[in-house]
Design a protein around this motif. Structure first.
Motif, PDB file in Angstrom:
ATOM      1  N   GLU A 104      50.863  67.369  44.185  1.00  0.00           N
ATOM      2  CA  GLU A 104      51.373  68.279  45.211  1.00  0.00           C
ATOM      3  C   GLU A 104      50.550  69.551  45.175  1.00  0.00           C
ATOM      4  O   GLU A 104      50.194  70.034  44.098  1.00  0.00           O
ATOM      5  CB  GLU A 104      52.833  68.623  44.954  1.00  0.00           C
ATOM      6  CG  GLU A 104      53.787  67.449  45.090  1.00  0.00           C
ATOM      7  CD  GLU A 104      55.217  67.876  44.885  1.00  0.00           C
ATOM      8  OE1 GLU A 104      55.780  68.505  45.796  1.00  0.00           O
ATOM      9  OE2 GLU A 104      55.745  67.607  43.796  1.00  0.00           O
ATOM     10  N   ARG A 120      42.710  74.605  49.323  1.00  0.00           N
ATOM     11  CA  ARG A 120      43.647  73.493  49.157  1.00  0.00           C
ATOM     12  C   ARG A 120      42.908  72.193  48.808  1.00  0.00           C
ATOM     13  O   ARG A 120      43.308  71.452  47.917  1.00  0.00           O
ATOM     14  CB  ARG A 120      44.458  73.292  50.433  1.00  0.00           C
ATOM     15  CG  ARG A 120      45.383  72.072  50.389  1.00  0.00           C
ATOM     16  CD  ARG A 120      46.135  71.882  51.703  1.00  0.00           C
ATOM     17  NE  ARG A 120      47.133  72.903  51.920  1.00  0.00           N
ATOM     18  CZ  ARG A 120      48.368  72.876  51.431  1.00  0.00           C
ATOM     19  NH1 ARG A 120      48.753  71.870  50.683  1.00  0.00           N
ATOM     20  NH2 ARG A 120      49.215  73.847  51.696  1.00  0.00           N
ATOM     21  N   GLN A 135      43.305  69.814  45.386  1.00  0.00           N
ATOM     22  CA  GLN A 135      43.634  68.394  45.531  1.00  0.00           C
ATOM     23  C   GLN A 135      42.556  67.530  44.874  1.00  0.00           C
ATOM     24  O   GLN A 135      42.860  66.599  44.121  1.00  0.00           O
ATOM     25  CB  GLN A 135      43.757  68.041  47.019  1.00  0.00           C
ATOM     26  CG  GLN A 135      43.990  66.580  47.310  1.00  0.00           C
ATOM     27  CD  GLN A 135      45.421  66.162  47.131  1.00  0.00           C
ATOM     28  OE1 GLN A 135      46.333  66.957  47.294  1.00  0.00           O
ATOM     29  NE2 GLN A 135      45.622  64.910  46.790  1.00  0.00           N
ATOM     30  N   PHE A 179      50.731  73.455  46.741  1.00  0.00           N
ATOM     31  CA  PHE A 179      51.584  74.439  47.408  1.00  0.00           C
ATOM     32  C   PHE A 179      50.768  75.629  47.856  1.00  0.00           C
ATOM     33  O   PHE A 179      49.896  76.083  47.195  1.00  0.00           O
ATOM     34  CB  PHE A 179      52.688  74.945  46.467  1.00  0.00           C
ATOM     35  CG  PHE A 179      53.494  73.844  45.859  1.00  0.00           C
ATOM     36  CD1 PHE A 179      54.535  73.271  46.561  1.00  0.00           C
ATOM     37  CD2 PHE A 179      53.210  73.361  44.598  1.00  0.00           C
ATOM     38  CE1 PHE A 179      55.292  72.258  46.006  1.00  0.00           C
ATOM     39  CE2 PHE A 179      53.960  72.349  44.028  1.00  0.00           C
ATOM     40  CZ  PHE A 179      54.999  71.802  44.730  1.00  0.00           C
ATOM     41  N   GLN A 224      51.993  61.784  40.837  1.00  0.00           N
ATOM     42  CA  GLN A 224      52.256  62.506  42.084  1.00  0.00           C
ATOM     43  C   GLN A 224      51.455  63.801  42.057  1.00  0.00           C
ATOM     44  O   GLN A 224      51.478  64.545  41.077  1.00  0.00           O
ATOM     45  CB  GLN A 224      53.733  62.822  42.208  1.00  0.00           C
ATOM     46  CG  GLN A 224      54.108  63.534  43.464  1.00  0.00           C
ATOM     47  CD  GLN A 224      55.599  63.797  43.557  1.00  0.00           C
ATOM     48  OE1 GLN A 224      56.372  63.462  42.676  1.00  0.00           O
ATOM     49  NE2 GLN A 224      56.001  64.431  44.644  1.00  0.00           N
TER      50      GLN A 224
END
Length: 93
Positions: free
Chosen positions: A91, A63, A67, A93, A89
Protein backbone atom coordinates in the motif's frame (compact mmCIF):
# COMPACT_ATOMS: atom_id res chain seq x y z
CA UNK A 1 5.33 12.81 0.50
CA UNK A 2 4.33 9.16 0.06
CA UNK A 3 4.68 6.33 2.55
CA UNK A 4 4.82 2.80 1.19
CA UNK A 5 4.07 -0.23 3.36
CA UNK A 6 4.69 -3.87 2.52
CA UNK A 7 3.11 -6.51 4.72
CA UNK A 8 4.44 -10.03 4.19
CA UNK A 9 3.55 -13.31 5.84
CA UNK A 10 6.32 -15.90 5.62
CA UNK A 11 6.35 -19.61 6.21
CA UNK A 12 9.68 -20.94 7.46
CA UNK A 13 9.55 -24.70 6.90
CA UNK A 14 13.11 -25.42 8.11
CA UNK A 15 12.50 -23.78 11.50
CA UNK A 16 11.87 -26.20 14.34
CA UNK A 17 12.23 -23.68 17.16
CA UNK A 18 11.91 -19.94 17.80
CA UNK A 19 15.71 -19.76 17.68
CA UNK A 20 15.76 -21.21 14.14
CA UNK A 21 13.02 -18.81 13.05
CA UNK A 22 14.69 -15.75 14.54
CA UNK A 23 17.97 -16.60 12.78
CA UNK A 24 16.20 -16.65 9.40
CA UNK A 25 14.09 -13.54 10.09
CA UNK A 26 17.04 -11.53 11.41
CA UNK A 27 19.05 -12.35 8.30
CA UNK A 28 16.20 -11.34 5.98
CA UNK A 29 15.51 -8.08 7.82
CA UNK A 30 19.17 -7.03 7.90
CA UNK A 31 19.61 -7.78 4.19
CA UNK A 32 16.56 -5.79 3.01
CA UNK A 33 17.40 -2.86 5.29
CA UNK A 34 20.95 -2.70 3.96
CA UNK A 35 20.16 -3.33 0.28
CA UNK A 36 17.02 -1.18 -0.08
CA UNK A 37 17.30 1.40 2.72
CA UNK A 38 13.87 0.54 4.13
CA UNK A 39 12.59 0.20 7.67
CA UNK A 40 11.78 -3.43 8.43
CA UNK A 41 10.60 -5.39 11.48
CA UNK A 42 8.88 -8.59 12.49
CA UNK A 43 5.40 -7.43 13.47
CA UNK A 44 3.27 -10.57 13.68
CA UNK A 45 3.63 -14.21 14.66
CA UNK A 46 6.34 -13.45 17.19
CA UNK A 47 5.72 -16.62 19.20
CA UNK A 48 5.06 -18.94 16.27
CA UNK A 49 8.14 -20.90 15.27
CA UNK A 50 7.29 -21.55 11.61
CA UNK A 51 5.55 -18.29 10.59
CA UNK A 52 6.59 -14.65 10.57
CA UNK A 53 4.76 -11.44 9.73
CA UNK A 54 7.05 -8.70 8.44
CA UNK A 55 6.33 -5.00 8.03
CA UNK A 56 8.52 -3.04 5.62
CA UNK A 57 8.17 0.70 5.01
CA UNK A 58 9.70 3.37 2.82
CA UNK A 59 9.19 7.11 2.32
CA UNK A 60 9.51 8.83 -1.06
CA UNK A 61 8.50 11.97 -2.89
CA UNK A 62 7.23 9.81 -5.79
CA UNK A 63 4.41 7.27 -5.49
CA UNK A 64 5.80 5.08 -8.29
CA UNK A 65 9.25 4.98 -6.68
CA UNK A 66 7.83 3.83 -3.35
CA UNK A 67 5.72 1.16 -5.09
CA UNK A 68 8.68 0.01 -7.17
CA UNK A 69 11.06 -0.16 -4.23
CA UNK A 70 8.66 -2.31 -2.21
CA UNK A 71 8.00 -4.54 -5.22
CA UNK A 72 11.78 -5.13 -5.49
CA UNK A 73 11.87 -6.10 -1.81
CA UNK A 74 8.94 -8.49 -2.33
CA UNK A 75 10.62 -10.04 -5.38
CA UNK A 76 13.75 -10.68 -3.32
CA UNK A 77 11.71 -12.24 -0.51
CA UNK A 78 10.02 -14.53 -3.04
CA UNK A 79 13.47 -15.77 -4.10
CA UNK A 80 14.47 -16.45 -0.47
CA UNK A 81 15.48 -20.06 0.03
CA UNK A 82 14.81 -20.23 3.79
CA UNK A 83 11.29 -18.76 3.72
CA UNK A 84 8.18 -18.92 1.55
CA UNK A 85 5.96 -15.89 0.94
CA UNK A 86 2.44 -16.98 1.90
CA UNK A 87 0.72 -13.61 1.57
CA UNK A 88 1.73 -10.04 0.77
CA UNK A 89 0.19 -6.61 0.37
CA UNK A 90 1.68 -3.32 -0.80
CA UNK A 91 0.00 0.00 0.00
CA UNK A 92 1.19 3.52 -0.76
CA UNK A 93 -0.38 6.44 1.09
Amino acid sequence: MFVGVLQVELSIPAAFSLKDKRRVVKSILERVRRKYGVAAAEVDGLDTWNRAGLGIATVSNDRRHAQSQLQHVLNELEEESDAIVVDSQIEVF
